[in-house]
Design a protein around this motif. Sequence first.
Motif, PDB file in Angstrom:
ATOM      1  N   UNK A 162     -13.271   5.870  19.045  1.00  0.00           N
ATOM      2  CA  UNK A 162     -12.775   6.977  18.226  1.00  0.00           C
ATOM      3  C   UNK A 162     -11.464   6.621  17.532  1.00  0.00           C
ATOM      4  N   UNK A 163     -10.897   5.496  17.894  1.00  0.00           N
ATOM      5  CA  UNK A 163      -9.641   5.055  17.262  1.00  0.00           C
ATOM      6  C   UNK A 163      -9.872   4.846  15.773  1.00  0.00           C
ATOM      7  N   UNK A 164      -9.117   5.574  14.969  1.00  0.00           N
ATOM      8  CA  UNK A 164      -9.322   5.551  13.514  1.00  0.00           C
ATOM      9  C   UNK A 164      -8.276   6.471  12.885  1.00  0.00           C
ATOM     10  N   UNK A 165      -8.316   6.564  11.564  1.00  0.00           N
ATOM     11  CA  UNK A 165      -7.503   7.556  10.862  1.00  0.00           C
ATOM     12  C   UNK A 165      -8.419   8.714  10.497  1.00  0.00           C
ATOM     13  N   UNK A 166      -7.977   9.924  10.768  1.00  0.00           N
ATOM     14  CA  UNK A 166      -8.778  11.115  10.530  1.00  0.00           C
ATOM     15  C   UNK A 166      -8.149  11.929   9.398  1.00  0.00           C
ATOM     16  N   UNK A 167      -9.013  12.358   8.468  1.00  0.00           N
ATOM     17  CA  UNK A 167      -8.570  13.133   7.317  1.00  0.00           C
ATOM     18  C   UNK A 167      -9.340  14.440   7.242  1.00  0.00           C
ATOM     19  N   UNK A 168      -8.642  15.504   6.867  1.00  0.00           N
ATOM     20  CA  UNK A 168      -9.355  16.702   6.457  1.00  0.00           C
ATOM     21  C   UNK A 168      -9.406  16.704   4.929  1.00  0.00           C
ATOM     22  N   UNK A 169     -10.413  17.344   4.378  1.00  0.00           N
ATOM     23  CA  UNK A 169     -10.570  17.381   2.929  1.00  0.00           C
ATOM     24  C   UNK A 169     -11.083  18.750   2.519  1.00  0.00           C
ATOM     25  N   UNK A 170     -10.610  19.222   1.377  1.00  0.00           N
ATOM     26  CA  UNK A 170     -11.073  20.501   0.830  1.00  0.00           C
ATOM     27  C   UNK A 170     -11.369  20.301  -0.647  1.00  0.00           C
ATOM     28  N   UNK A 171     -12.226  21.128  -1.237  1.00  0.00           N
ATOM     29  CA  UNK A 171     -12.440  21.036  -2.673  1.00  0.00           C
ATOM     30  C   UNK A 171     -11.161  21.402  -3.425  1.00  0.00           C
ATOM     31  N   UNK A 172     -10.918  20.754  -4.555  1.00  0.00           N
ATOM     32  CA  UNK A 172      -9.794  21.179  -5.378  1.00  0.00           C
ATOM     33  C   UNK A 172     -10.133  22.514  -6.045  1.00  0.00           C
ATOM     34  N   UNK A 173      -9.144  23.117  -6.668  1.00  0.00           N
ATOM     35  CA  UNK A 173      -9.343  24.470  -7.201  1.00  0.00           C
ATOM     36  C   UNK A 173     -10.407  24.508  -8.289  1.00  0.00           C
ATOM     37  N   UNK A 174     -10.528  23.391  -9.016  1.00  0.00           N
ATOM     38  CA  UNK A 174     -11.530  23.344 -10.086  1.00  0.00           C
ATOM     39  C   UNK A 174     -12.930  23.084  -9.541  1.00  0.00           C
ATOM     40  N   UNK A 175     -13.017  22.701  -8.270  1.00  0.00           N
ATOM     41  CA  UNK A 175     -14.328  22.387  -7.696  1.00  0.00           C
ATOM     42  C   UNK A 175     -14.924  21.099  -8.215  1.00  0.00           C
ATOM     43  N   UNK A 176     -14.055  20.181  -8.629  1.00  0.00           N
ATOM     44  CA  UNK A 176     -14.544  18.952  -9.240  1.00  0.00           C
ATOM     45  C   UNK A 176     -14.374  17.729  -8.353  1.00  0.00           C
ATOM     46  N   UNK A 177     -13.688  17.884  -7.248  1.00  0.00           N
ATOM     47  CA  UNK A 177     -13.477  16.743  -6.353  1.00  0.00           C
ATOM     48  C   UNK A 177     -12.944  17.250  -5.020  1.00  0.00           C
ATOM     49  N   UNK A 178     -12.958  16.385  -4.029  1.00  0.00           N
ATOM     50  CA  UNK A 178     -12.340  16.698  -2.741  1.00  0.00           C
ATOM     51  C   UNK A 178     -10.904  16.196  -2.742  1.00  0.00           C
ATOM     52  N   UNK A 179     -10.027  17.001  -2.176  1.00  0.00           N
ATOM     53  CA  UNK A 179      -8.630  16.604  -1.987  1.00  0.00           C
ATOM     54  C   UNK A 179      -8.442  16.298  -0.508  1.00  0.00           C
ATOM     55  N   UNK A 180      -7.860  15.148  -0.228  1.00  0.00           N
ATOM     56  CA  UNK A 180      -7.679  14.722   1.149  1.00  0.00           C
ATOM     57  C   UNK A 180      -6.273  15.034   1.626  1.00  0.00           C
ATOM     58  N   UNK A 181      -6.184  15.478   2.871  1.00  0.00           N
ATOM     59  CA  UNK A 181      -4.884  15.627   3.491  1.00  0.00           C
ATOM     60  C   UNK A 181      -4.363  14.269   3.936  1.00  0.00           C
ATOM     61  N   UNK A 182      -3.124  14.246   4.387  1.00  0.00           N
ATOM     62  CA  UNK A 182      -2.583  13.010   4.951  1.00  0.00           C
ATOM     63  C   UNK A 182      -3.234  12.793   6.304  1.00  0.00           C
ATOM     64  N   UNK A 183      -3.613  11.583   6.571  1.00  0.00           N
ATOM     65  CA  UNK A 183      -4.373  11.285   7.764  1.00  0.00           C
ATOM     66  C   UNK A 183      -3.550  11.252   9.038  1.00  0.00           C
ATOM     67  N   UNK A 184      -4.231  11.419  10.137  1.00  0.00           N
ATOM     68  CA  UNK A 184      -3.661  11.221  11.472  1.00  0.00           C
ATOM     69  C   UNK A 184      -4.307   9.996  12.082  1.00  0.00           C
ATOM     70  N   UNK A 185      -3.473   9.060  12.521  1.00  0.00           N
ATOM     71  CA  UNK A 185      -3.991   7.862  13.172  1.00  0.00           C
ATOM     72  C   UNK A 185      -4.146   8.146  14.655  1.00  0.00           C
ATOM     73  N   UNK A 186      -5.378   8.084  15.132  1.00  0.00           N
ATOM     74  CA  UNK A 186      -5.677   8.320  16.547  1.00  0.00           C
ATOM     75  C   UNK A 186      -5.818   6.973  17.242  1.00  0.00           C
ATOM     76  N   UNK A 187      -5.024   6.771  18.271  1.00  0.00           N
ATOM     77  CA  UNK A 187      -5.099   5.544  19.070  1.00  0.00           C
ATOM     78  C   UNK A 187      -5.545   5.917  20.471  1.00  0.00           C
ATOM     79  N   UNK A 188      -6.602   5.269  20.938  1.00  0.00           N
ATOM     80  CA  UNK A 188      -7.151   5.563  22.252  1.00  0.00           C
ATOM     81  C   UNK A 188      -6.972   4.339  23.133  1.00  0.00           C
ATOM     82  N   UNK A 189      -6.281   4.513  24.230  1.00  0.00           N
ATOM     83  CA  UNK A 189      -6.066   3.396  25.152  1.00  0.00           C
ATOM     84  C   UNK A 189      -6.923   3.592  26.394  1.00  0.00           C
ATOM     85  N   UNK A 190      -7.419   2.453  26.915  1.00  0.00           N
ATOM     86  CA  UNK A 190      -8.306   2.538  28.095  1.00  0.00           C
ATOM     87  C   UNK A 190      -7.540   2.205  29.374  1.00  0.00           C
TER      88      UNK A 190
END
Lengths: 115, 112
Positions: B84-112
């Motif tokens: 699951x270690x990766x960068x995670x982004x949320x995304x929403x449509x822009x106001x015009x509905x023409x593309x997705x806008x991405x939030x700033x990502x969160x880097x998840x680090x999983x240690x065993x």
Amino acid sequence: GEEVAQTPKHLVRGEGQKAKLYCAPIKGHSYVFWYQQVLKNEFKFLISFQNENVFDETGMPKERFSAKCLPNSPCSLEIQATKLEDSAVYFCASSQLGPTSIGYTFGSGTRLTVV
Amino acid sequence: GESVGLHLPTLSVQEGDNSIINCAYSNSASDYFIWYKQESGKGPQFIIDIRSNMDKRQGQRVTVLLNKTVKHLSLQIAATQPGDSAVYFCAVPNQAGTALIFGKGTTLSVSS
């Protein structure tokens, strides 16, 4: 194919040189999107296409950036007179259902390094 | 214009723990929200989505919660694994509905 193919994977250009990136969307997908990832955790939307027509280009720095999606050819993103700040990973995505659908499939990106 | 942001740029967890990644959005008219996972050297990959008429949606080991009152979205990963270690982004449509806008990502680090 079932993947978005971006070429080249890596591209190095001297400042002021031209850079051209290519994207082959998934067959049957009529929407194509370009994003720029400068920092690892930030994506910037550049431009979208519906078939060969520009759908939204509000994110494009128009003075040096241009893009095309022509029939029967890979889509392209061209940067004239590259600057150091253009160094980034450029991602292409395609979608069948529309610009705000879940059906975005991203390519693996082209890493552009301007030196 | 619309904006999408995340609260924490990094999150470190132990294998087996539950992870919660948060996202705030500005456009109250947003009707669709998506979470993406980006592994090193790859493009973002769809994880799960939720419509604005829902509060919660569950997938395999992932749950998305939507709080429209405070315009907040979260992704919960149960029994986090090293994969699951990766960068995670949320995304929403822009106001015009023409593309997705991405939030700033969160880097998840999983240690065993």
